[in-house]
Design a protein around this motif. Structure first.
Motif, PDB file in Angstrom:
ATOM      1  N   ASP A   1       0.828  -1.211   0.000  1.00 48.32           N
ATOM      2  CA  ASP A   1       0.000   0.000   0.000  1.00 48.32           C
ATOM      3  C   ASP A   1       0.860   1.257   0.000  1.00 48.32           C
ATOM      4  OD1 ASP A   1       1.023  -0.126   2.553  1.00 48.32           O
ATOM      5  OD2 ASP A   1      -0.905   0.077   3.578  1.00 48.32           O
ATOM      6  N   PHE A   2       2.142   1.125  -0.349  1.00 48.28           N
ATOM      7  CA  PHE A   2       3.010   2.293  -0.391  1.00 48.28           C
ATOM      8  C   PHE A   2       2.456   3.315  -1.382  1.00 48.28           C
ATOM      9  CE2 PHE A   2       6.647   4.794  -1.868  1.00 48.28           C
ATOM     10  CZ  PHE A   2       7.181   5.198  -0.660  1.00 48.28           C
ATOM     11  N   PRO A   3       2.395   4.591  -1.004  1.00 43.29           N
ATOM     12  CA  PRO A   3       1.765   5.605  -1.870  1.00 43.29           C
ATOM     13  C   PRO A   3       2.695   6.098  -2.994  1.00 43.29           C
ATOM     14  CG  PRO A   3       2.513   6.636   0.159  1.00 43.29           C
ATOM     15  CD  PRO A   3       2.784   5.160   0.306  1.00 43.29           C
ATOM     16  N   PHE A   4       2.983   5.212  -3.952  1.00 43.03           N
ATOM     17  CA  PHE A   4       3.800   5.620  -5.091  1.00 43.03           C
ATOM     18  C   PHE A   4       3.123   6.745  -5.866  1.00 43.03           C
ATOM     19  CE2 PHE A   4       5.225   1.148  -4.666  1.00 43.03           C
ATOM     20  CZ  PHE A   4       6.598   1.348  -4.655  1.00 43.03           C
ATOM     21  N   GLN A   5       3.904   7.732  -6.289  1.00 43.35           N
ATOM     22  CA  GLN A   5       3.421   8.682  -7.284  1.00 43.35           C
ATOM     23  C   GLN A   5       3.508   8.003  -8.654  1.00 43.35           C
ATOM     24  OE1 GLN A   5       2.171  11.802  -6.424  1.00 43.35           O
ATOM     25  NE2 GLN A   5       2.381  10.850  -4.409  1.00 43.35           N
ATOM     26  N   PRO A   6       2.555   8.237  -9.547  1.00 43.40           N
ATOM     27  CA  PRO A   6       2.552   7.509 -10.827  1.00 43.40           C
ATOM     28  C   PRO A   6       3.863   7.615 -11.594  1.00 43.40           C
ATOM     29  CG  PRO A   6       0.497   8.703 -10.546  1.00 43.40           C
ATOM     30  CD  PRO A   6       1.389   9.119  -9.413  1.00 43.40           C
ATOM     31  N   GLU A   7       4.479   8.789 -11.584  1.00 42.66           N
ATOM     32  CA  GLU A   7       5.696   8.968 -12.384  1.00 42.66           C
ATOM     33  C   GLU A   7       6.865   8.136 -11.863  1.00 42.66           C
ATOM     34  OE1 GLU A   7       5.445  12.607  -9.577  1.00 42.66           O
ATOM     35  OE2 GLU A   7       4.093  11.342 -10.751  1.00 42.66           O
ATOM     36  N   TRP A   8       6.820   7.721 -10.588  1.00 39.58           N
ATOM     37  CA  TRP A   8       7.938   6.966 -10.033  1.00 39.58           C
ATOM     38  C   TRP A   8       8.033   5.570 -10.635  1.00 39.58           C
ATOM     39  CZ3 TRP A   8       6.897   8.190  -4.164  1.00 39.58           C
ATOM     40  CH2 TRP A   8       7.068   9.566  -3.956  1.00 39.58           C
ATOM     41  N   LEU A   9       6.949   5.064 -11.195  1.00 35.68           N
ATOM     42  CA  LEU A   9       6.954   3.720 -11.776  1.00 35.68           C
ATOM     43  C   LEU A   9       6.847   3.726 -13.298  1.00 35.68           C
ATOM     44  CD1 LEU A   9       4.596   1.922  -9.222  1.00 35.68           C
ATOM     45  CD2 LEU A   9       7.084   1.890  -9.279  1.00 35.68           C
ATOM     46  N   LEU A  10       6.455   4.856 -13.879  1.00 40.68           N
ATOM     47  CA  LEU A  10       6.197   4.883 -15.321  1.00 40.68           C
ATOM     48  C   LEU A  10       7.449   4.695 -16.164  1.00 40.68           C
ATOM     49  CD1 LEU A  10       3.495   7.691 -15.695  1.00 40.68           C
ATOM     50  CD2 LEU A  10       3.205   5.233 -16.065  1.00 40.68           C
ATOM     51  N   GLN A  11       8.617   5.084 -15.656  1.00 46.32           N
ATOM     52  CA  GLN A  11       9.832   4.927 -16.456  1.00 46.32           C
ATOM     53  C   GLN A  11      10.236   3.460 -16.594  1.00 46.32           C
ATOM     54  OE1 GLN A  11      12.921   7.483 -14.902  1.00 46.32           O
ATOM     55  NE2 GLN A  11      11.960   9.345 -15.704  1.00 46.32           N
ATOM     56  N   GLY A  12       9.684   2.592 -15.763  1.00 45.12           N
ATOM     57  CA  GLY A  12       9.989   1.170 -15.861  1.00 45.12           C
ATOM     58  C   GLY A  12      11.405   0.853 -15.413  1.00 45.12           C
TER      59      GLY A  12
ATOM     60  N   MET B   1      23.839  -3.504 -13.603  1.00 42.42           N
ATOM     61  CA  MET B   1      23.020  -2.651 -12.738  1.00 42.42           C
ATOM     62  C   MET B   1      21.543  -2.717 -13.146  1.00 42.42           C
ATOM     63  SD  MET B   1      23.724   1.401 -12.125  1.00 42.42           S
ATOM     64  CE  MET B   1      25.383   1.077 -11.512  1.00 42.42           C
ATOM     65  N   LEU B   2      20.687  -2.847 -12.156  1.00 42.59           N
ATOM     66  CA  LEU B   2      19.237  -2.740 -12.343  1.00 42.59           C
ATOM     67  C   LEU B   2      18.747  -1.493 -11.632  1.00 42.59           C
ATOM     68  CD1 LEU B   2      16.284  -3.729 -12.913  1.00 42.59           C
ATOM     69  CD2 LEU B   2      16.442  -5.004 -10.746  1.00 42.59           C
ATOM     70  N   ASP B   3      18.044  -0.632 -12.354  1.00 42.95           N
ATOM     71  CA  ASP B   3      17.328   0.483 -11.745  1.00 42.95           C
ATOM     72  C   ASP B   3      15.841   0.172 -11.790  1.00 42.95           C
ATOM     73  OD1 ASP B   3      19.537   2.054 -11.156  1.00 42.95           O
ATOM     74  OD2 ASP B   3      19.508   3.073 -13.080  1.00 42.95           O
ATOM     75  N   TYR B   4      15.270  -0.138 -10.642  1.00 46.72           N
ATOM     76  CA  TYR B   4      13.825  -0.357 -10.508  1.00 46.72           C
ATOM     77  C   TYR B   4      13.464  -0.268  -9.027  1.00 46.72           C
ATOM     78  CZ  TYR B   4       9.134  -1.980 -10.408  1.00 46.72           C
ATOM     79  OH  TYR B   4       7.771  -2.026 -10.193  1.00 46.72           O
ATOM     80  N   PRO B   5      12.455   0.547  -8.696  1.00 42.31           N
ATOM     81  CA  PRO B   5      11.796   1.562  -9.516  1.00 42.31           C
ATOM     82  C   PRO B   5      12.815   2.597  -9.986  1.00 42.31           C
ATOM     83  CG  PRO B   5      10.665   1.260  -7.410  1.00 42.31           C
ATOM     84  CD  PRO B   5      11.967   0.567  -7.302  1.00 42.31           C
ATOM     85  N   ARG B   6      12.429   3.336 -11.020  1.00 48.05           N
ATOM     86  CA  ARG B   6      13.385   4.261 -11.625  1.00 48.05           C
ATOM     87  C   ARG B   6      12.663   5.533 -12.036  1.00 48.05           C
ATOM     88  NH1 ARG B   6      15.215   4.946 -17.292  1.00 48.05           N
ATOM     89  NH2 ARG B   6      13.555   3.486 -17.828  1.00 48.05           N
ATOM     90  N   TYR B   7      12.981   6.624 -11.329  1.00 45.92           N
ATOM     91  CA  TYR B   7      12.466   7.936 -11.729  1.00 45.92           C
ATOM     92  C   TYR B   7      13.595   8.947 -11.584  1.00 45.92           C
ATOM     93  CZ  TYR B   7      10.038  12.389 -11.655  1.00 45.92           C
ATOM     94  OH  TYR B   7       9.654  13.678 -11.924  1.00 45.92           O
ATOM     95  N   PHE B   8      14.027   9.484 -12.717  1.00 48.05           N
ATOM     96  CA  PHE B   8      15.062  10.510 -12.740  1.00 48.05           C
ATOM     97  C   PHE B   8      14.551  11.687 -13.565  1.00 48.05           C
ATOM     98  CE2 PHE B   8      17.393   6.544 -12.205  1.00 48.05           C
ATOM     99  CZ  PHE B   8      18.312   6.852 -11.212  1.00 48.05           C
ATOM    100  N   SER B   9      14.463  12.856 -12.943  1.00 52.68           N
ATOM    101  CA  SER B   9      14.181  14.078 -13.686  1.00 52.68           C
ATOM    102  C   SER B   9      15.390  14.998 -13.519  1.00 52.68           C
ATOM    103  CB  SER B   9      12.913  14.759 -13.166  1.00 52.68           C
ATOM    104  OG  SER B   9      13.148  15.379 -11.911  1.00 52.68           O
ATOM    105  N   LYS B  10      15.303  16.219 -14.007  1.00 56.52           N
ATOM    106  CA  LYS B  10      16.432  17.138 -13.874  1.00 56.52           C
ATOM    107  C   LYS B  10      16.740  17.463 -12.417  1.00 56.52           C
ATOM    108  CE  LYS B  10      15.999  19.397 -18.394  1.00 56.52           C
ATOM    109  NZ  LYS B  10      15.758  20.687 -19.104  1.00 56.52           N
ATOM    110  N   THR B  11      15.723  17.402 -11.566  1.00 57.86           N
ATOM    111  CA  THR B  11      15.927  17.794 -10.163  1.00 57.86           C
ATOM    112  C   THR B  11      15.575  16.713  -9.157  1.00 57.86           C
ATOM    113  OG1 THR B  11      13.704  18.761 -10.123  1.00 57.86           O
ATOM    114  CG2 THR B  11      15.543  20.236 -10.673  1.00 57.86           C
ATOM    115  N   ASP B  12      14.740  15.749  -9.539  1.00 53.45           N
ATOM    116  CA  ASP B  12      14.195  14.802  -8.575  1.00 53.45           C
ATOM    117  C   ASP B  12      14.581  13.362  -8.923  1.00 53.45           C
ATOM    118  OD1 ASP B  12      12.946  17.014  -7.457  1.00 53.45           O
ATOM    119  OD2 ASP B  12      11.102  16.685  -8.605  1.00 53.45           O
TER     120      ASP B  12
END
Length: 203
Positions: A49-60, A76-87
Motif C-alpha cells: 500500500d506504499f503511496p507511489f506517485q505515478p511517475e515513479w513507476l512509469l519509467q519502468g 546494474m538494475l534500476d527499478y523503480p526508476r524515476y530521474f528528472s532534472k531535479t528529482d
C-alpha cells in the motif's frame, strides 16, 4: 621506454579464450538474475500500500552493464526508476565483479524533501537493518570503498538528522556478498520492503 612485454600470467590469459568465455557467461547470468529481481520487486509493489506517485513507476526498469567501473565489469538494475532534472526516486541494485552486490535507495530533490521527516524517524529501523548512508558530494559513486559510506549505526541520532539536511539527495545502501548469489533476490526484496516501510512511517 614503455615496456610492452607480457607477464607470464598475462601471457597465459591472452593465449586462451577460456577466461573471456567464462566471464561473458557469468555476466549473462547476472543479467538474467537482474531480470528476475525486477519481476520480484514489481510483484512486491503490486501487493504493497506504499503511496507511489505515478511517475515513479512509469519509467519502468532498466538493466545496464559495463566493463569499467573502477576497472572492473558491472551490471546494474534500476527499478523503480524515476530521474528528472531535479528529482530522483530509484532503487539501484548493482553487481560489481570481484566485490559484491549492493542495493541503494537514491532520493533526490523534492522527493528527498518529501520523505525527510520519515527518514529522520526511521533511524532505529534503518540501523537495525544494517543500512549505510552515503557521505560524499558526488551522488554517482556506487562502491563502499574510500569512505563513501558509513553505517547509520555509527551515527548518533543528532548526526543522522544533520546528515539528512546536508545535500539535496540521500542514498541508503546495503552490500551483499557474491556468495549469496542464490539468495540475492530475497535479500534485495527484503531490503526494499524495509526501506518502503520506513518511508511510509511503518517502521
Amino acid at each position: 621506454m614503455e615496456n610492452f612485454d607480457l607477464t607470464p600470467e598475462e601471457a597465459s590469459l591472452v593465449g586462451s579464450p577460456h577466461f573471456i568465455r567464462l566471464k561473458n557467461s557469468a555476466i549473462d547470468k547476472v543479467m538474467g538474475l537482474m531480470g528476475r529481481l525486477q519481476e520480484a520487486l514489481a510483484a512486491y509493489d503490486r501487493n504493497t500500500d506504499f503511496p507511489f506517485q505515478p511517475e515513479w513507476l512509469l519509467q519502468g526498469g532498466k538493466i545496464s552493464k559495463g566493463e569499467q567501473y573502477k576497472q572492473l565489469p558491472w551490471v546494474m538494475l534500476d527499478y523503480p526508476r524515476y530521474f528528472s532534472k531535479t528529482d530522483v526516486f530509484a532503487l539501484r541494485t548493482m553487481f560489481w565483479w570481484g566485490h559484491y552486490f549492493s542495493c541503494t535507495l537514491h532520493l533526490g530533490g523534492a522527493v528527498k524533501e518529501h520523505f525527510r521527516e520519515a527518514l529522520v524517524y526511521g533511524y532505529t529501523n534503518l540501523t537495525e537493518a544494517g543500512f549505510q548512508v552515503y557521505l560524499q558530494e558526488n551522488p554517482w559513486e556506487h562502491d563502499f570503498e574510500n569512505g563513501n559510506y558509513c553505517l547509520i549505526a555509527d551515527l548518533s541520532f543528532d548526526d543522522w538528522k544533520t546528515l539528512l539536511s546536508r545535500h539535496s539527495f540521500i542514498k541508503l545502501a546495503k552490500p551483499f556478498a557474491i556468495g549469496r548469489w542464490g539468495e540475492i533476490i530475497t535479500d534485495v526484496v527484503a531490503a526494499y520492503a524495509t526501506l518502503l516501510n520506513v518511508l511510509n512511517n511503518k517502521g
